[in-house]
Design a protein around this motif. Structure first.
Motif, PDB file in Angstrom:
ATOM      1  N   ARG A   1       0.847  -1.203   0.000  1.00 56.34           N
ATOM      2  CA  ARG A   1       0.000   0.000   0.000  1.00 56.34           C
ATOM      3  C   ARG A   1       0.879   1.248   0.000  1.00 56.34           C
ATOM      4  O   ARG A   1       1.946   1.255   0.615  1.00 56.34           O
ATOM      5  CB  ARG A   1      -0.891   0.015   1.246  1.00 56.34           C
ATOM      6  CG  ARG A   1      -1.847  -1.160   1.338  1.00 56.34           C
ATOM      7  CD  ARG A   1      -2.601  -1.160   2.658  1.00 56.34           C
ATOM      8  NE  ARG A   1      -1.721  -1.441   3.788  1.00 56.34           N
ATOM      9  CZ  ARG A   1      -2.088  -1.337   5.064  1.00 56.34           C
ATOM     10  NH1 ARG A   1      -3.315  -0.939   5.357  1.00 56.34           N
ATOM     11  NH2 ARG A   1      -1.237  -1.618   6.023  1.00 56.34           N
TER      12      ARG A   1
ATOM     13  N   ASN B   1      -3.321   5.061   3.047  1.00 59.99           N
ATOM     14  CA  ASN B   1      -4.480   4.535   3.744  1.00 59.99           C
ATOM     15  C   ASN B   1      -5.616   5.535   3.542  1.00 59.99           C
ATOM     16  O   ASN B   1      -5.427   6.578   2.895  1.00 59.99           O
ATOM     17  CB  ASN B   1      -4.179   4.285   5.234  1.00 59.99           C
ATOM     18  CG  ASN B   1      -3.750   5.546   5.979  1.00 59.99           C
ATOM     19  OD1 ASN B   1      -4.390   6.597   5.877  1.00 59.99           O
ATOM     20  ND2 ASN B   1      -2.650   5.459   6.737  1.00 59.99           N
TER      21      ASN B   1
ATOM     22  N   ILE C   1      -4.552   0.945  -1.992  1.00 56.62           N
ATOM     23  CA  ILE C   1      -5.191   0.911  -0.672  1.00 56.62           C
ATOM     24  C   ILE C   1      -5.777  -0.472  -0.444  1.00 56.62           C
ATOM     25  O   ILE C   1      -6.277  -1.102  -1.394  1.00 56.62           O
ATOM     26  CB  ILE C   1      -6.292   1.989  -0.560  1.00 56.62           C
ATOM     27  CG1 ILE C   1      -5.673   3.377  -0.378  1.00 56.62           C
ATOM     28  CG2 ILE C   1      -7.242   1.713   0.598  1.00 56.62           C
ATOM     29  CD1 ILE C   1      -6.686   4.488  -0.214  1.00 56.62           C
TER      30      ILE C   1
ATOM     31  N   ASP D   1     -10.507   0.878   6.217  1.00 56.39           N
ATOM     32  CA  ASP D   1      -9.323   0.379   6.904  1.00 56.39           C
ATOM     33  C   ASP D   1      -9.307   0.968   8.313  1.00 56.39           C
ATOM     34  O   ASP D   1     -10.284   1.585   8.752  1.00 56.39           O
ATOM     35  CB  ASP D   1      -8.037   0.679   6.117  1.00 56.39           C
ATOM     36  CG  ASP D   1      -7.750   2.173   5.961  1.00 56.39           C
ATOM     37  OD1 ASP D   1      -8.364   2.990   6.667  1.00 56.39           O
ATOM     38  OD2 ASP D   1      -6.903   2.529   5.113  1.00 56.39           O
TER      39      ASP D   1
END
Length: 494
Positions: A34, A37, A62, A78
């Motif tokens: 990733r 976020n 992401i 998340d």
């Protein structure tokens, strides 16, 4: 064990089986890199207009859980937040579209690659160019609009509670932050964080029933720690002048809104400090956490607790006099004290027939519930405080305080007794009292602790802050079960 699945669960398992047969087993994926976020994505791109983002080709990667799917839009969540994603069929190859259209469900964990965009309603979104299924959910999440509201279910299924209830997740974020805040305060003041044994040959340092187990290698019974106090004070005798521990303790007793058999206490001890020093430090700890959270007033147990002001300080005898009119300064005999107890309908057990115990019983009945705003209740009876140094002005009392907030004890501190001769005598008296009422606070006298004192123990101030109750206040929860990830629960009868 035979398991039964509902239609939704069977459908999810069928999708997984088909994916695996096609060589697309999500559980074989080991890593997804990733570069954003949900929070950092919003921080970087939300300031741009729709037109500006139309030309933006920044690669966004992401990962998170699908919380909603509506036609070609979805929501991914998340730890840091939620963000909308958008899939355009024309830009997807056949396999990618089939994955999205036929195999993805709410609850699945995915990795997405795409670019930032804004919709016609100006909502920041990820325009997806590639999806990777990272984990297939085999059970449905709670229904969106009602969530997980049953208190028992929330605590038993904490993973779902954290996913569906923002307040629950925030509770544990705050707990982590204030724990780190206090740890930094103590370290800056020269305290060393230490660890003491959880399995102990002799349990002590508090009045409580222990959990016991058997140590096979040594063929002896041992006890789960009820308090770290005696070990921490041995470290003071060993030359560590300031120590603290976030101690996991265990007491084989009942549960209620402020008690769990497994709980955390912050204990700290500092050589050459008095009870006043400990009082000042305790107040600083509370005020510092309030500043960290940028909030002064907290809802706790039906009250609004104001942490912006200095904490009240009052002796136990003065508080009793203030709340019920009884002046124990004028009581000279046990007969007078027993008569007062009788008049106020206070039951005195056989092992409590001392003035000090009766003072404590009066405080429990009349004083505690009046301590709503933070109140240090100091100068306790000698009879109820076997580890505490006597008050130099009145040897029937000791230099001890308890902090009460919302009518509940929040901290317990002493000017620690460092006279080994007197300490051994008090241990012997306490052990005898325990044998009378079968509530002995220790199964035997810890002679290693006495010997440590005999080598010389400096005067010191010590404190124990009930950390779970501390977190209840700052997260505005009225049950200890809501500040523990996994509280002890009765067997599920559903």
């Amino acid at each position: 064990m035979e398991r039964h699945f509902n239609d939704q669960e069977l459908a999810k398992r069928e999708k997984l089986s088909k994916l695996q047969k096609e060589g697309n087993d999500p559980f074989l994926v080991q890593k997804f890199v990733r570069n954003y976020n949900c929070e950092t994505f919003k921080d970087e791109f939300d300031k741009f207009s729709k037109e500006e983002l139309h030309e933006n080709t920044t690669k966004v990667l992401i990962a998170g859980r699908i919380m909603a799917i509506r036609q070609t839009f979805g929501i991914i969540k998340d730890f840091y937040g939620k963000i909308q994603f958008y899939i355009h069929k024309k830009t997807f190859d056949t396999k990618q579209w089939e994955l999205f259209d036929k195999y993805l469900d709410v609850g699945d964990i995915i990795g997405i690659e795409g670019t930032p965009m804004k919709t016609n309603s100006n909502e920041l979104t990820i325009r997806v160019s590639n999806i990777t299924l990272l984990s297939k959910s085999l059970k449905p999440l709670p229904e969106k609009f009602h969530g997980l509201t049953d208190e028992e279910d929330r605590r038993r299924k904490r993973h779902l509670d954290l996913l569906m209830n923002e307040k629950s997740a925030q509770t544990f974020v705050i707990r982590s932050k204030i724990t780190q805040c206090v740890r930094e305060i103590l370290i800056k003041k020269g305290f060393f964080e230490v660890d003491t044994p959880v399995l102990q040959p002799i349990y002590g340092g508090a009045a409580a029933k222990p959990f016991s187990t058997h140590f096979n290698a040594l063929n002896r019974d041992v006890f789960l720690r009820i308090a770290p106090e005696l070990y921490l004070k041995r470290l003071i005798a060993g030359g560590f002048e300031k120590v603290f521990e976030f101690s996991r303790n265990f007491r084989n007793e009942g549960t209620d809104t402020t008690h769990n058999p497994e709980f955390t206490v912050l204990e700290h001890y500092s050589a050459y400090d008095s009870l006043i020093d400990v009082m000042d430090l305790t107040e600083e700890i509370y005020h510092s956490c309030a500043r960290l959270l940028k909030k002064d007033v907290y809802k706790f147990r039906g009250y609004e607790i104001d942490l912006s002001k200095p904490f009240r300080r009052i002796s136990m005898v003065d508080l009793i006099k203030e709340t019920c009119g009884v002046d124990f300064d004028s009581i000279k005999t046990i007969e007078q004290a027993l008569e007062l107890a009788k008049q106020h309908h206070i039951e005195v057990a056989d092992n409590q027939r001392k003035i000090g115990y009766i003072i404590a019983l009066f405080f429990e009945k009349y004083g505690e519930e009046k301590c709503i705003q933070p109140t240090f209740v100091h100068t306790h009876p000698l009879d109820t405080s076997p580890l505490t140094k006597k008050n130099p002005l009145n040897p029937n009392f000791v230099d001890r305080f308890e902090l009460f907030i919302g009518g509940k004890e929040a901290a317990n501190a002493y000017s620690e007794l460092n006279n080994p001769i007197e300490q051994l005598q008090r241990f012997e008296e306490q052990l005898l009292t325990g044998k009378i009422d079968d509530e002995s606070w220790t199964n035997e006298i810890d002679m290693e602790f006495i010997e440590a004192m005999e080598h010389g123990m400096p005067p010191m101030g010590g404190n124990g802050i009930g950390w779970d109750r501390f977190c209840m206040l700052f997260t505005e929860n009225d049950s200890i079960r809501d500040v523990l990830f996994f509280p002890m629960m009765k067997d599920n009868e559903k």
